[in-house]
Design an enzyme around this catalytic site. Structure first.
Site, short mmCIF file in Angstrom:
data_model
loop_
_atom_site.label_atom_id
_atom_site.label_comp_id
_atom_site.label_asym_id
_atom_site.label_seq_id
_atom_site.Cartn_x
_atom_site.Cartn_y
_atom_site.Cartn_z
N TYR A 1 0.86 -1.18 0.00
CA TYR A 1 0.00 0.00 0.00
C TYR A 1 0.90 1.23 0.00
CZ TYR A 1 0.90 -0.57 5.03
OH TYR A 1 1.50 -0.75 6.24
N HIS B 1 6.06 -0.46 1.27
CA HIS B 1 5.88 0.62 0.30
C HIS B 1 6.86 0.47 -0.86
CE1 HIS B 1 3.57 2.20 3.52
NE2 HIS B 1 4.60 2.65 4.22
#
Length: 334
Positions: A260, A310
């Site tokens: 995400y 990430h």
């Protein structure tokens, strides 16, 4: 006599050429000018496309001439949840549920109903139009802000968006003093001043429950680690980042790189969809290539860049490309 005849013959040839050219010119079937004039008049009567904002030059939401941008930008996705619009699609709910470390996702609607009895849940920033020119500064936490003296430029914007820890006291010359919106999640929460909007990024239903608790009972003190039991912030300014928008940022903009997006990328997407001019500060490494926070004395490691969830490099490349096509203005710091 021979010379005279040659001159006469030459004159006759010239005269005949002029006559022949004139006859051809007037006999050529040129188009009737009336239809052309009518067509031109029609084009003059067509209204020009409306201005998207009042900013000089161009607005962020302008799609013409930027196919890469237009393929990704979708103005129908709004960054915040509201009282009228907090239901999630099944696709988003399933994606969001997979981010969670707890099993509280089934309580989402119940928690949201309770949440908006405490916080406004208004439909803000949906006022785009030809009369608006909203300038926004997105202030990251990179060490490249040290010695940059960007403070005045940052504070001159209509909105100043910060994230996570982001202290300003003692760093005003470089990072500014104003904060209008502060994006955080429970594990990165800090106390805020009365004029700052707390923007919660909920990665799990427990984050929403923490927000309720932090303004009421203080009972939620643990997520995957200890969190603030209570928080000082203006309840009337609390905003909730939308999981629908979180998924849109991950899918449309990052092509699903990483599990995400980071808070920094969510902050940039937030600004890109509510602002007409976006300036970005404190993203990327410093001039020595170090990745660290501006309030840290050490330059070692850049752990916040290598979290494992990430796509840090991919996010940074997207940010740089937005600057390259003049959708944002990127200040590289020192």
């Amino acid at each position: 006599m021979t010379m005279l005849r040659r001159r006469c013959l030459g004159i006759k040839i010239v005269v005949l050429s002029v006559i022949t050219f004139t006859m051809l010119l007037f006999s050529y079937p040129f188009p009737d000018p009336k239809p052309l004039f009518k067509q031109a008049s029609h084009l003059l009567d067509e209204p020009l496309p409306p201005d998207l904002c009042a900013c000089p030059g161009h607005c962020v939401a302008e799609l013409q001439g930027h196919p890469w941008f237009s393929e990704r930008f979708n103005g129908s996705f709004f960054p915040l949840l509201t009282k009228e619009n907090y239901k999630l699609s099944n696709d988003t709910f399933n994606w969001w549920q997979r981010l969670q470390t707890s099993h509280e996702a089934n309580k989402f609607n119940q928690v949201m109903e309770e949440l908006f009895t405490l916080f406004p849940g208004e439909s803000l920033f949906q006022d785009e139009g030809p009369d608006r020119c909203r300038s926004c500064a997105v202030v990251g936490n990179s060490g490249n802000l040290k010695g940059s003296f960007y403070g005045r430029i940052i504070d001159s914007n209509d909105l100043v968006i910060r994230m996570n820890q982001a202290p300003t006291q003692g760093f005003e010359d470089d990072v500014g003093a104003r904060t209008t919106h502060h994006l955080m999640y429970p594990e990165s929460a800090i106390n805020l001043g009365p004029n700052t909007s707390l923007v919660l990024i909920p990665y799990k239903t427990l984050d929403l429950q923490w927000l309720i608790s932090a303004f009421t009972t203080g009972t939620v003190q643990q997520t995957y680690r200890r969190v603030m039991a209570r928080i000082q912030a203006n309840r009337e300014k609390v905003l909730i980042y939308s999981p629908e928008f979180m998924k849109y940022a991950h899918d449309n903009w990052l092509d699903k790189h990483g599990r995400y997006p980071s808070t920094g990328f969510f902050s940039l997407m937030f600004a890109l969809h509510i602002c007409d001019e976006v300036s970005v500060f404190g993203y990327g490494a410093d001039e020595q290539g170090n990745w660290h926070h501006y309030w840290e004395n050490n330059h070692g490691g850049g752990l916040f860049r290598q979290t494992g969830v990430h796509g840090g490099d991919y996010e940074y490349n997207i940010t740089v490309h937005l600057a390259t096509i003049n959708k944002i203005k990127m200040f590289s710091g020192s």
